[in-house]
Scaffold this active site. Sequence first.
Site, PDB file in Angstrom:
ATOM      1  N   GLU A  10      32.342  29.238  45.264  1.00 24.25           N
ATOM      2  CA  GLU A  10      31.140  28.422  45.492  1.00 24.25           C
ATOM      3  C   GLU A  10      31.433  26.959  45.172  1.00 24.25           C
ATOM      4  OE1 GLU A  10      31.330  31.222  43.798  1.00 24.25           O
ATOM      5  OE2 GLU A  10      29.815  32.632  44.549  1.00 24.25           O
ATOM      6  N   ASP A  22      24.198  42.862  51.116  1.00 25.21           N
ATOM      7  CA  ASP A  22      23.762  43.897  50.167  1.00 25.21           C
ATOM      8  C   ASP A  22      22.764  43.405  49.118  1.00 25.21           C
ATOM      9  OD1 ASP A  22      25.767  42.308  49.202  1.00 25.21           O
ATOM     10  OD2 ASP A  22      27.012  43.935  48.423  1.00 25.21           O
TER      11      ASP A  22
END
Length: 335
Positions: A281, A196
């Site tokens: 992350e 997206d």
Amino acid sequence: MKLKLKNVFLVYFLVSIAGLLYALVQLGQPCDCLPALRAAAEQLRQKDLRISQLQADLHRPPAVPAQPPEPEVLPTIYVITPTYARLVQKAELVRLSQTLSLVPRLHWLLVEDAEGPTPLVSGMLAASGLLFTHLAVLTPKAQQLREGEPGWMRPRGVEQRNGALAWLRGQGGAVGGEKDPPSPGSPGVVYFADDDNTYSRALFEEMRWTRGVSVWPVGLVGGLRFEGPRVQDGRVVGFHTAWEPTRPFPVDMAGFAVALPLLLAKPDARFDAAAPRGHLESSLLSRLVDPKDLEPRAANCTRVLVWHTRTEKPKMKQEEQLQRQGRGSDPAVEV
Ligand SMILES: *[C@@H]1O[C@H](CO)[C@@H](O)[C@H](O)[C@H]1NC(C)=O
């Protein structure tokens, strides 16, 4: 007077012999046409020499090539995209695939959150014209978002990204497209691109020559205009972020890329589904690199080339109303 035929023949014979002898003598003599012939022959010889020199030049391998390297030697960019079925899935994937089509030497690893490949995604991939590998990894029930839970409660796409890393490491799993992983030692870089976000084609050239882990800012994320590394003298010295700045790597998934050889050299480096919120992350990066060794890109992290855009969920009020009357949109039409 009476000429005897015999005498006439004798005279004719003698004159002919004399003429023939004269001609033979003349042939042996040097004539004044020779210098011109010699000059012409010499010119021909010179031209032959020049031609063989040129031929030798043609066959000699060129010295240092003056041109930039051919696309064949460019490191491949492996773009890992997790995706799941929803109303806007095809629209998002078509938009992303057409952005990726602008990038040379790119290999798309599309990982469906599904038990197997779906016709919608298989068809979109086949039509994309991209070099791709299609994978399918179902998120375990225990990790799935429950009804009413906010999206941030459970990190999405973890198993899918790890599935793509496993494929890169030769552990298989492809259900479509290119089945063979890159051979060990081949140059490449790995980027995690959700379906997206919005990507500038320039971003991919920034990451292509990553040696370890490269970083750059991401726009419209973390409640800020942008988040990103702070750079001094060409080195990452901190991060511009409002939220939990003490995280080891306060970077967004879209804000870094990893060299393929580094990923292959660290077989344990993967995303941890149990990582606390915002630490996904970091769970990968802390096994790969020291924060001070991050490689700043995008003009020392002063240019935004990727945006954390969100697609609004379409409202289906009218569709539901028509469906109740048995007049809903034709389900045979793929949207
Ligand atoms: C980044 O900063 C370093 C050190 O100040 C400088 O040498 C380099 O040219 C900069 N790079 C870009 C692309 O601006």
